[in-house]
Design a protein around this motif. Structure first.
Motif, PDB file in Angstrom:
ATOM      1  N   TYR A   1     -69.496 -43.168 -11.570  1.00  0.00           N
ATOM      2  CA  TYR A   1     -69.714 -43.895 -10.696  1.00  0.00           C
ATOM      3  C   TYR A   1     -71.426 -42.027 -10.324  1.00  0.00           C
ATOM      4  O   TYR A   1     -70.447 -41.061 -10.028  1.00  0.00           O
TER       5      TYR A   1
ATOM      6  N   GLY B   1     -65.434 -47.134 -15.798  1.00  0.00           N
ATOM      7  CA  GLY B   1     -66.518 -46.931 -15.164  1.00  0.00           C
ATOM      8  C   GLY B   1     -66.636 -45.363 -14.156  1.00  0.00           C
ATOM      9  O   GLY B   1     -65.922 -44.982 -14.002  1.00  0.00           O
TER      10      GLY B   1
ATOM     11  N   GLY C   1     -74.219 -52.837 -13.130  1.00  0.00           N
ATOM     12  CA  GLY C   1     -73.080 -52.347 -12.600  1.00  0.00           C
ATOM     13  C   GLY C   1     -72.343 -53.218 -12.834  1.00  0.00           C
ATOM     14  O   GLY C   1     -71.134 -53.009 -12.551  1.00  0.00           O
TER      15      GLY C   1
ATOM     16  N   ARG D   1     -68.243 -45.830  -3.789  1.00  0.00           N
ATOM     17  CA  ARG D   1     -68.376 -45.099  -4.509  1.00  0.00           C
ATOM     18  C   ARG D   1     -68.504 -44.103  -4.203  1.00  0.00           C
ATOM     19  O   ARG D   1     -68.888 -43.484  -3.714  1.00  0.00           O
TER      20      ARG D   1
ATOM     21  N   CYS E   1     -75.319 -39.812  -8.195  1.00  0.00           N
ATOM     22  CA  CYS E   1     -76.343 -40.399  -8.014  1.00  0.00           C
ATOM     23  C   CYS E   1     -77.191 -40.280  -8.780  1.00  0.00           C
ATOM     24  O   CYS E   1     -77.342 -40.208  -9.575  1.00  0.00           O
TER      25      CYS E   1
ATOM     26  N   LYS F   1     -72.129 -48.626  -3.139  1.00  0.00           N
ATOM     27  CA  LYS F   1     -73.112 -48.390  -4.586  1.00  0.00           C
ATOM     28  C   LYS F   1     -74.016 -48.753  -5.238  1.00  0.00           C
ATOM     29  O   LYS F   1     -74.060 -48.618  -5.531  1.00  0.00           O
TER      30      LYS F   1
ATOM     31  N   ARG G   1     -74.207 -46.354 -12.345  1.00  0.00           N
ATOM     32  CA  ARG G   1     -72.750 -46.696 -12.862  1.00  0.00           C
ATOM     33  C   ARG G   1     -72.851 -45.617 -14.563  1.00  0.00           C
ATOM     34  O   ARG G   1     -73.749 -45.789 -15.373  1.00  0.00           O
TER      35      ARG G   1
ATOM     36  N   CYS H   1     -69.363 -40.562  -6.074  1.00  0.00           N
ATOM     37  CA  CYS H   1     -70.027 -40.138  -6.923  1.00  0.00           C
ATOM     38  C   CYS H   1     -69.165 -38.680  -7.659  1.00  0.00           C
ATOM     39  O   CYS H   1     -68.917 -38.090  -6.252  1.00  0.00           O
TER      40      CYS H   1
ATOM     41  N   LEU I   1     -75.967 -45.405  -6.565  1.00  0.00           N
ATOM     42  CA  LEU I   1     -75.277 -44.712  -7.232  1.00  0.00           C
ATOM     43  C   LEU I   1     -75.961 -45.612  -8.480  1.00  0.00           C
ATOM     44  O   LEU I   1     -75.985 -46.939  -8.527  1.00  0.00           O
TER      45      LEU I   1
END
Length: 92
Positions: free
Chosen positions: A48, A46, A40, A9, A50, A20, A25, A11, A23
């Protein structure tokens, strides 16, 4: 044996593709509330981030969160997200 594919995903703060699992969500639920989704799996639109506050600040500056969640986000929500991120133990 084949290796298991790891979903990636992006950031919305630093625009880096990461696994994923690394990260967090951020979701907008049906009521229009913005919150962190640690599992998640919650329902909602949603985006994402860090696990550090620097990416949250970048997302606030470039309005990445607003674009991803398709809504205007007040300053109080960013402050609440920053507190939650700090309580989860950010990396920086």
């Amino acid at each position: 044996m084949s290796t298991r594919r790891i979903p990636l995903r992006k950031c919305i703060g630093c625009n880096e593709m990461k696994p994923k699992t690394e990260l967090i969500r951020v979701i907008r639920n049906a009521e229009g509330n913005v919150e962190l989704d640690g599992t998640g799996r919650k329902n909602g639109r949603g985006a994402y981030l860090c696990r550090n506050t620097a990416c949250l600040l970048k997302a606030e500056k470039n309005k990445g969160l607003e674009h991803s969640l398709k809504m205007a986000i007040p300053k109080e929500v960013y402050e609440a997200l920053e507190k939650e991120l700090n309580s989860l133990g950010s990396e920086e």
